[in-house]
Scaffold this active site. Structure first.
Site, short mmCIF file in Angstrom:
data_model
loop_
_atom_site.label_atom_id
_atom_site.label_comp_id
_atom_site.label_asym_id
_atom_site.label_seq_id
_atom_site.Cartn_x
_atom_site.Cartn_y
_atom_site.Cartn_z
N GLU A 87 9.97 -2.55 2.69
CA GLU A 87 10.02 -1.12 2.96
C GLU A 87 8.69 -0.57 3.44
O GLU A 87 8.62 0.33 4.27
CB GLU A 87 10.46 -0.35 1.69
CG GLU A 87 11.86 -0.69 1.22
CD GLU A 87 11.88 -1.89 0.29
OE1 GLU A 87 10.80 -2.50 0.09
OE2 GLU A 87 12.95 -2.25 -0.22
N ASN A 115 8.25 -10.25 -1.97
CA ASN A 115 9.71 -10.14 -1.89
C ASN A 115 10.40 -11.37 -2.44
O ASN A 115 11.46 -11.27 -3.07
CB ASN A 115 10.13 -9.91 -0.43
CG ASN A 115 9.76 -8.53 0.07
OD1 ASN A 115 9.24 -7.71 -0.69
ND2 ASN A 115 10.01 -8.26 1.33
N ASP A 130 -11.56 -4.94 38.04
CA ASP A 130 -12.11 -4.34 39.24
C ASP A 130 -13.61 -4.64 39.27
O ASP A 130 -14.19 -5.07 38.28
CB ASP A 130 -11.87 -2.83 39.21
CG ASP A 130 -12.23 -2.15 40.52
OD1 ASP A 130 -12.22 -2.84 41.55
OD2 ASP A 130 -12.53 -0.94 40.49
N ASP A 169 2.17 -2.51 -3.62
CA ASP A 169 1.96 -3.40 -2.48
C ASP A 169 1.26 -2.73 -1.30
O ASP A 169 0.48 -3.36 -0.59
CB ASP A 169 3.30 -3.97 -1.99
CG ASP A 169 3.75 -5.16 -2.83
OD1 ASP A 169 3.00 -5.51 -3.78
OD2 ASP A 169 4.83 -5.70 -2.57
N VAL A 188 17.33 -4.66 -1.02
CA VAL A 188 16.08 -3.92 -1.11
C VAL A 188 14.92 -4.85 -1.40
O VAL A 188 13.79 -4.64 -0.92
CB VAL A 188 16.19 -2.81 -2.20
CG1 VAL A 188 14.85 -2.13 -2.42
CG2 VAL A 188 17.24 -1.80 -1.80
N ALA A 189 15.16 -5.90 -2.18
CA ALA A 189 14.10 -6.86 -2.49
C ALA A 189 13.63 -7.58 -1.24
O ALA A 189 12.45 -7.94 -1.11
CB ALA A 189 14.59 -7.86 -3.53
#
Length: 970
Positions: A285, A712, A327, A745, A280-281
């Site tokens: 997420e 992290n 164009d 965060d 998870v670290a």
């Protein structure tokens, strides 16, 4: 077949269909509209948010955690809380991502179709107006100047009928149509007795029988060609997917390694929960939600600048664009003919003003100039409609043909004639007054073979006058005199050569040249050959479809940014080169001009070699297939290609490109459906603005990647240290990590996503397609800032543990010292991330120079994160959830000092970089190409350094002449 047989062949009659027959065919053939592209429903879009790799990893972790809770005895409520918390994270990310994607796509659907809403048909012999979607094969449609063609039709009556097929073929010149039978050896669009959906009637009137509606039309054919192309993934999509795989794999590998290290000394479930905390670290997420919202910020910024983005990831793709395939008609130009030169009595007289508004003047409008423009205006069938005029029905496609609007002035009829009327008005001539003084009594319509038109008028002083206009070479052959020095002089070979020279000079500037002549007639009758012979040449007019005023500046901005611009148009090479020079796409002596015929002779390898040529490349007389092949060839070379266009003929290339950009006001349904971005103001300048914002978005993505992943590392550091020092518990739990990643965060990361573009963002070359989102520079900065954080919070944790004097083995999850220590770790990460957020706002510039308060949202977001951390520390309910304890003021002071270390260290790093490399990075090449192409030689011997170019002749003829005086013209 002859016109009289058409009704029977299509099951209709000259009186049209009966209402019952029309209703039956409506049921059989369906609505006269293009089918909507298949699009995933809300359910599938929401489900797609849960298949993101980060979401899959977290869902797996949640499931295993819940299983561990269910199988353990006694059951640990903390594990259930963790499983639920992970599910809440996944759900929150899915809601944010779905909301942004869904709202962006639905906003784009507000654009209306080009196909007209109503049309006039004959039903049982009565003319009536019906919705265009109710048109069926066999319907007899009445058309006149200013109407848009509602379906594919075969003409059965035509009275001086001309159409503009720019939306279908890319050519803006009006094309004559008649009802006579003819053989069509080429494409159906070459049939002069057919009209096609989405084109405009610019002159005359007629009746036609519908033979194809909806998807069965030529528009529908191109639509199917477009729909068969798969949507290309943007560079950011590819890089984020690769990043997600690497991060997920790394998290699983490190988690498994630490699980194996701790398993011998711990219970299996405890070792797993420890490893889960590591996973998870490492998994960011909040990254999917942060990425979606940051891109949405870019979408809203672009929308405020008239650029509607239908897919979020297209924002970043614009920022990495290396080639724009544009164009001409309607994109670089205004699709409005304008007289810019009048040659009369041996002198050229410039005409100012642009478009159909009679604003401007004719320089030195001598009597002979006024006479030329008066004769030209009388020899016109078009009408100039002032603002608020009732020259035609309102609604899409009914604004008077391709001329469109300029200050609400419109032209009903041929755009070339409209330009002559405007030029006459600029010389002070009132066409209505002149028509009353010299009424028309006869006319000889424009003949494509003769390339002439003439009208007979009653002269004010008695007698009759023939007024003629047409192609200079044709009209000059029928002239015996020239108007010079106040009277008619014999047209000698010398004077004839002088006229030819003037014509060639105007044509070399890309102007469409018309000659104007006059003669006295005995009466209104007589055949055409007699009327159009023995003429006196009054002079020449030169006109062009003017570039948009803002395009030159936008092209300059793209060149400075190292973006190569390639024009692809259905127009003649001379016209294309003239427009390209005026807007700055072409600056060299001779660009590489390639026609569609030449492209047909090239295989893929030869085409790739051609696309690798110099930066000044013009593709002329090209079809939709040619444009698509060019896009594919450029992408094979590793280019990030943006394609602009407004017609149905542009749609396949728009969809094959990395980023398709369609025109919103004048574009077709097919083009808007194929594109991922729509310019609401049809301005090429909006592309340069979008590129600038797109580059800013990518910079901001990298900023919050550094911000998130450094956090992290700060979370992982103390966990790894605890593993190898034998500490039995985790220094920070998975629930605390989730609280940091989402509570502290996400908001600062979003605030970083709102950072405005840096001042020099358009002075840098495009990012290479193969450049990774996680470049070495980004990785070094993550390790630099994250390492400082990890060292700080690890030192705080073990300092607090050792200061208690309690052996490791005696610590439990409920021990007050342990709870204080993990609270200090969580608070230390939150505080250090606040200062890291300030540090990553700039890459090299000092924060003090950028302004500490220049992004107040970041300060507010950081403050909210710190306040949330204080609540986790002091609120009893949250203490139980997160297993924390209240911190003393001294603890906060120590943590603040350690948290500020990353900012101080990064300021020292930036100062060292500025001193070591005063100049900022690689710059764009002056010629518009990227610096890594300097000197590369193309297949014809051309070098990017400005050497001679191999110039392909257009259609077998000589190449476009060099045009001096471009700067003066601009």
């Amino acid at each position: 077949m002859p016109p009289g047989e058409v009704h029977g062949a299509l099951g209709s009659s000259a009186r049209g269909l009966s209402p019952d027959a029309a209703g039956e065919r409506r049921e059989r053939y369906g609505a006269n509209e293009l089918p909507r592209a298949a699009r995933a429903g809300p359910g599938r879009q929401a489900l797609a948010q849960l298949t993101d790799l980060f979401a899959v990893v977290l869902l797996l972790a949640s499931a295993i955690t819940f299983l561990a809770y269910w199988l353990s005895e006694p059951r640990d409520a903390g594990r259930l809380q963790l499983a639920v918390a992970i599910l809440c994270v996944v759900a929150l990310n899915a809601v944010i991502g779905f909301t942004q994607e869904y709202s962006a796509e639905r906003t784009a659907e507000s654009l209306q179709a080009m196909v007209p809403h109503t049309c006039r048909v004959l039903r049982d012999g009565r003319r009536q107006e019906v919705p265009a979607r109710d048109l069926v094969p066999g319907d007899v449609v009445a058309l006149e100047a200013g109407d848009a063609v509602p379906a594919d039709c075969r003409l059965v009556e035509a009275h001086e009928l001309s159409v503009n097929n720019a939306a279908l073929t890319g050519e803006s010149d009006p094309v004559r149509r008649d009802s006579a039978a003819m053989a069509v050896p080429g494409p159906l669009t070459d049939a002069r007795n057919c009209l096609f959906m989405g084109t405009d009637v610019v002159a005359g009137a007629g009746k036609a029988v519908v033979f194809a509606t909806g998807a069965a039309t030529e528009f529908g054919r191109i639509y199917r060609l477009t729909a068969s192309a798969s949507r290309q993934r943007t560079p950011l999509q590819l890089q984020v997917a690769a990043m997600a795989r690497r991060v997920a794999g790394t998290a699983l590998a490190i988690g498994a390694l630490l699980f194996a290290v701790r398993l011998p000394g711990d219970d299996t479930v405890e070792a797993f929960v420890f490893a889960l905390g590591v996973m998870v670290a490492l998994v960011p997420e909040g990254l999917p939600a942060t990425l979606s919202v940051s891109l949405a910020i870019g979408v809203r910024r672009m929308a405020r600048r008239n650029a509607l983005v239908k897919r979020l990831l297209a924002v970043e793709a614009l920022g990495s664009t290396t080639v724009i395939l544009t164009d001409k008609t309607g994109t670089l130009t205004q699709a409005e003919m304008t007289v810019t030169r009048v040659w009369a009595d041996g002198a050229v007289h410039p005409v100012s003003g642009v478009g159909y508004a009679p604003e401007g003047e004719v320089t030195d409008p001598a009597p002979r100039v006024r006479e030329l423009l008066r004769v030209a205006a009388l020899c016109c069938d078009a009408r100039l409609v002032p603002p608020g005029g009732d020259g035609g029905r309102d609604g899409p496609g009914n604004g008077g043909g391709p001329g469109g609007h300029h200050g609400n002035w419109r032209v009903l009829g041929d755009t070339t004639e409209g330009a002559l009327l405007v030029a006459a008005a600029k010389a002070g001539i009132d066409p209505h007054t002149e028509e009353a003084a010299s009424p028309r009594v006869a006319e000889h319509p424009f003949d494509p073979g003769r390339k002439l038109m003439s009208t007979v008028h009653r002269a004010p002083g008695g007698g009759f006058l023939v007024h003629a206009k047409g192609a200079p070479q044709e009209l000059l052959a029928r002239c015996t005199h020239i108007d010079r020095d106040g009277g008619a002089r014999p047209l000698t070979e010398e004077s004839r050569a002088a006229v030819v020279a003037v014509n060639d000079g105007l044509a070399a500037q890309g102007l469409r040249v018309l000659a104007v002549a006059v003669r006295r007639a005995e009466g209104p009758g007589g055949d055409r050959d007699t009327a159009e012979s023995g003429l006196t040449l009054l002079g020449l007019t030169g006109m062009l479809d003017p570039p948009r005023a803002e395009v030159s500046e936008a092209v300059d901005a793209c060149r400075r940014a190292g973006i190569r611009i390639v024009m692809a148009t259905g127009d003649h090479p001379l016209t294309a080169e003239a427009v390209a020079r005026r807007v700055g796409i072409v600056r060299g002596r001779e660009p590489l001009v390639v026609t569609g015929k030449r492209l047909d002779t090239l295989d893929d390898a030869a085409l790739d070699e051609l696309m690798a040529g110099g930066p000044e490349l013009l593709l002329c007389r090209v079809s939709p297939e040619h444009k698509t092949r060019a896009v594919t060839a450029l992408r094979r070379r590793g280019e990030v290609v943006a394609v602009t266009g407004d017609g149905a003929n542009d749609a396949p290339a728009l969809k094959h490109a990395d980023i398709g950009v369609a025109m919103g006001a004048s574009g077709t349904d097919v083009a808007r459906e194929a594109a991922v971005m729509v310019l609401l103001d049809d301005s090429f300048a909006s592309i340069a603005t979008a590129v600038r914002l797109g580059r800013s978005v990518y910079q901001n993505i990298r900023r919050f990647l550094v911000y998130v992943f450094s956090s992290n590392i700060g979370e992982l550091g103390p966990i790894v240290a605890a593993t190898f020092t034998g500490f039995p518990l985790v220094p920070i739990s998975a629930v605390q990590i989730l609280a940091i990643d989402l509570g502290s965060d996400v908001l600062p990361a979003l605030a970083l996503g709102a950072e405005p573009p840096e001042s020099d963002v358009m002075d840098r070359p495009p990012r290479a397609r193969r450049e990774r989102l996680f470049s070495m520079a980004v990785m070094r900065r993550i390790l630099f800032l994250g390492g400082i954080q990890a060292l700080g919070v690890t030192a705080v944790f073990f300092w607090h543990i050792h200061a208690s004097g309690i052996p490791f083995a005696e610590f439990t999850e409920d021990h007050p010292v342990y709870r204080e220590a993990v609270t200090m770790v969580q608070a230390g990460i939150v505080l250090s991330q606040f200062f890291v957020g300030l540090a990553v706002r700039t890459d090299r510039q000092s924060l003090l120079r950028a302004g500490l308060f220049s992004n107040p949202w970041l300060l507010w977001a950081g403050g909210i994160g710190i306040a949330l951390m204080a609540c986790i520390s002091y609120v009893p309910v949250l203490q139980e959830v997160f297993n924390t304890a209240p911190l003393a003021a001294a603890d906060w002071a120590v943590l603040t000092g350690l948290g500020a270390l990353p900012l101080a260290a990064d300021e020292l790093r930036k100062a060292w970089l500025r001193r070591r490399r005063p100049e900022s990075g690689e710059r764009a090449a002056p010629g518009g190409g990227r610096t890594d192409r300097g000197g590369r030689t193309d297949r014809g011997g051309r070098t990017d350094g400005g050497g001679p170019a191999v110039h392909e002749p257009a259609d077998g003829g000589p190449g476009p002449a060099r045009i001096p005086g471009r700067d003066e013209d601009r």
